[in-house]
Design an enzyme around this catalytic site. Structure first.
Site, mmCIF file in Angstrom:
data_model
loop_
_atom_site.group_PDB
_atom_site.id
_atom_site.type_symbol
_atom_site.label_atom_id
_atom_site.label_comp_id
_atom_site.label_asym_id
_atom_site.label_seq_id
_atom_site.Cartn_x
_atom_site.Cartn_y
_atom_site.Cartn_z
ATOM 1 N N ASP A 105 83.382 -2.246 10.716
ATOM 2 C CA ASP A 105 82.107 -1.594 10.995
ATOM 3 C C ASP A 105 82.240 -0.133 10.570
ATOM 4 O OD1 ASP A 105 79.636 -0.919 12.182
ATOM 5 O OD2 ASP A 105 79.981 -2.342 13.804
ATOM 6 N N ASP A 207 76.640 0.693 9.720
ATOM 7 C CA ASP A 207 75.813 0.967 10.889
ATOM 8 C C ASP A 207 74.577 1.795 10.511
ATOM 9 O OD1 ASP A 207 75.837 0.843 13.899
ATOM 10 O OD2 ASP A 207 75.846 3.034 13.701
ATOM 11 N N GLU A 270 73.066 -2.674 8.363
ATOM 12 C CA GLU A 270 72.275 -2.881 9.576
ATOM 13 C C GLU A 270 70.936 -2.181 9.369
ATOM 14 O OE1 GLU A 270 72.118 -1.977 14.357
ATOM 15 O OE2 GLU A 270 72.825 -0.469 12.953
ATOM 16 N N HIS A 332 75.347 -7.523 19.284
ATOM 17 C CA HIS A 332 75.746 -6.776 20.477
ATOM 18 C C HIS A 332 74.656 -5.826 20.983
ATOM 19 C CE1 HIS A 332 76.304 -4.121 17.131
ATOM 20 N NE2 HIS A 332 76.480 -3.101 17.945
ATOM 21 N N ASP A 333 73.522 -5.784 20.306
ATOM 22 C CA ASP A 333 72.450 -4.872 20.718
ATOM 23 C C ASP A 333 71.222 -5.597 21.276
ATOM 24 O OD1 ASP A 333 73.782 -2.537 19.880
ATOM 25 O OD2 ASP A 333 73.100 -2.808 17.813
HETATM 26 C C1 GLC Z 1 73.881 0.613 15.863
HETATM 27 C C2 GLC Z 1 74.839 -0.153 16.710
HETATM 28 C C3 GLC Z 1 74.609 0.215 18.137
HETATM 29 C C4 GLC Z 1 74.873 1.697 18.299
HETATM 30 C C5 GLC Z 1 74.017 2.501 17.330
HETATM 31 C C6 GLC Z 1 74.482 3.914 17.229
HETATM 32 O O1 GLC Z 1 72.561 0.249 16.083
HETATM 33 O O2 GLC Z 1 74.699 -1.525 16.464
HETATM 34 O O3 GLC Z 1 75.420 -0.525 19.008
HETATM 35 O O4 GLC Z 1 74.605 2.105 19.606
HETATM 36 O O5 GLC Z 1 74.079 1.976 16.031
HETATM 37 O O6 GLC Z 1 75.654 3.973 16.479
#
Ligand code: GLC
Length: 543
Positions: A105, A207, A270, A332-333
């Site tokens: 990641d 990310d 993402e 995970h979100d």
């Molecule tokens: C992304 C991650 C999340 C995190 C955010 C800030 O959306 O998936 O878990 O809190 O970025 O880095």
């Protein structure tokens, strides 16, 4: 538009299945209640046996853990909580020996405020790293420079007393945003990618990639007329100027060039954006963007055949030439699939994920049907939930420990885990479900194995066959191979719809229900049990 199956060079990530691991919650080997790299190493045989091909790890780098690793203090070291660089090297080697790929990641939008770069940057207005972050003078009234809101609530600007300016943070105040318009930042971060690529990692999930470039003039975002109380505060404004700027695509292309310096590496982005803006991240002919802009539509869709069939159609139609599709069921979100669709639908959700056209990403724990675990208020960890306690979802609920066995702490840890287990962990765990004919875990394993042997599932064109209130049927076609997927979304038995001619006399070759020595079933006479799914072989190789 790209509905067909293009003839193409083999690329591993088009054929393979990705498995997301949240390292804090996979396996704890040093009894501190938090998962670690030796834990993942110990579970590699399970991962390989499950039948996935590649796993991506949420961040494992040095971090104060304010956002559980998404606040990186050093991109080139492993956080001691997870282990050492030797542990990482051992994991990477062992993964490759198991035939598994490992994806990291990459968190480029922001660092931790404890990163050396930020410490320097905040030191003085003239520091050489000042312009590595986003510093602005206060507005004339002394307030923040504009109206941008943090994704975790509150202003996205933090005032720094020492130098009398504000810095921008799209997430926590301890996650300052890097200034990606600065070529020095690009060059330093590209070297971070090379550091891990040189070690042999198979790629990156990047990310919040759509956030990297902000409006050059930092104009106010317009209000969102549809905002209703109860929605997260970030939704009060439309993110017109704070993200998804036109210049982002040049930057993504540069990042892709770095990835292309190496053979066979994967870049995933993402991206939470409306479809037509999301697919732009494929870049020109799929050559200059990310290989896979994560497709999160199933995460946000109502669990109804018509809705799902509709979004598959829209997605297939929106894909640019050269853009390879992908599907994500949980992460995970977001609330897990078993929480959103209900436990009885978890099986057909697995079938959908693994039979639609494109690379599937499976989230650890979904294979044992983890749903939403209750988190008592005094055990809440998620910084977002702490900052916005009234928001409807607490991300901890989807981040709870993997449940391995009926032993103490579900075999996850020798001590109390950092987040609670599900209420039913004594039954809902890998050891139990592995032994239980018809279990979800066994379904996942059978499906993953089936998919590997069926080129039509991996490479075949997608065509919708039937969509009703309860049933969704589609086929996957590759040359003379045809597979028809039938999914019953209801809690009642449903008879198969009339099948196209090409399936007349076809037989069921896969069923969500596990039966020893299944009788040869004529596809035309099938009734699907509640929440069940089957795959029928048609075409010239019917039986
Ligand atoms: C992304 C991650 C999340 C995190 C955010 C800030 O959306 O998936 O878990 O809190 O970025 O880095």
């Amino acid at each position: 538009m790209n509905m067909g199956s293009l003839r193409r060079e083999p690329v591993w990530w088009r054929d393979e299945t990705i498995y997301q691991i949240y390292p804090r919650s996979y396996q704890d080997c040093d009894a501190d209640g938090v998962g670690d790299l030796p834990g993942i190493l110990a579970r590699l045989p399970y991962i390989a046996e499950l039948g996935v091909d590649c796993f991506w790890l949420s961040p494992i780098f040095a971090s104060p853990m304010d956002d559980f690793g998404y606040d990186v203090a050093d991109y080139r070291s492993i956080d001691p909580l997870f282990g050492t660089m030797d542990d990482f090297d051992a994991l990477l080697n062992a993964a490759h020996s198991h035939g598994l790929k490992l994806v990291l990641d990459f968190v480029p939008n922001h660092t931790s405020d404890r990163h050396e770069w930020f410490r320097e940057s905040r030191g003085s207005r003239t520091n050489a790293k000042r312009n590595w972050y986003i510093w602005k003078d206060p507005a004339p009234d002394g307030g923040p420079p504009n109206n941008w809101i943090s994704n975790f609530g509150g202003s996205a600007w933090e005032f720094d007393e020492r130098t009398g300016q504000y810095y921008y943070h799209a997430f926590l105040a301890s996650q300052p945003d890097l200034n990606w318009r600065n070529p020095e930042v690009r060059s330093a971060m590209f070297d971070v990618l090379r550091f891990w690529l040189d070690k042999g990692v198979d790629g990156f999930r990047v990310d919040v990639i759509w956030h990297l470039i902000k409006d050059a003039e930092f104009r106010d975002n317009p209000p969102n007329p549809e905002y209703r109380p109860g929605q997260p505060e970030i939704e009060k404004n439309l993110q017109v100027h704070s993200a998804d700027q036109p210049e982002i695509h040049d930057l993504v292309a540069q990042m892709r060039d770095v990835i292309e310096e190496y053979d066979n590496r994967l870049m995933i982005g993402e991206i939470y954006l409306p479809l037509e803006r999301m697919v732009r991240y494929y870049g020109e002919s799929g050559e200059s963007g990310v290989h896979l802009p994560f497709n999160f539509q199933l995460l946000q869709c109502q669990w109804e055949p018509k809705k799902i069939a509709g979004l598959v159609k829209e997605y297939e139609a929106a894909l640019p030439e050269g853009g390879w599709p992908n599907w994500v069921l949980s992460n995970h979100d977001q609330p897990r699939i078993a929480a959103r669709a209900g436990a009885r639908q978890a099986g057909i959700a697995a079938m959908l994920l693994l039979t639609l056209r494109g690379t599937p990403t499976l989230y650890y724990g979904d294979e044992i049907g983890l749903a939403e675990v209750d988190i008592p208020p005094d055990r809440i960890q998620d910084p977002w939930a702490r900052q916005e306690p009234d928001a409807s979802f607490n991300r901890d609920k989807a981040r709870t420990p993997m449940q391995w066995s009926s032993k103490e702490n579900a075999g996850f840890s020798g001590t109390q885990p950092w987040l609670p287990l599900s209420q039913d962990w004594r039954e809902r765990n890998v050891a139990q479900l592995d032994e239980q004919p018809g279990s979800l875990l066994r379904l996942y394993k059978r499906l993953l194995a089936f998919r590997k042997n069926e080129p039509a599932l991996r490479d075949g064109a997608y065509r919708e066959i039937h969509v009703g209130e309860t049933m969704f049927a589609y086929e996957r076609v590759l040359d003379k191979e045809r597979l028809l997927v039938l999914l019953n979304f209801s809690d009642d038995p449903v008879a198969a719809p009339p099948l196209p001619d090409s399936y007349r006399g076809g037989t069921v070759v896969f069923s969500s229900e596990e039966v020893d020595n299944p009788p040869e079933q004529d596809a035309a006479a099938i009734t699907l049990r509640p929440g069940a799914g089957v795959i029928v072989r048609g075409g010239e190789n019917r039986s």
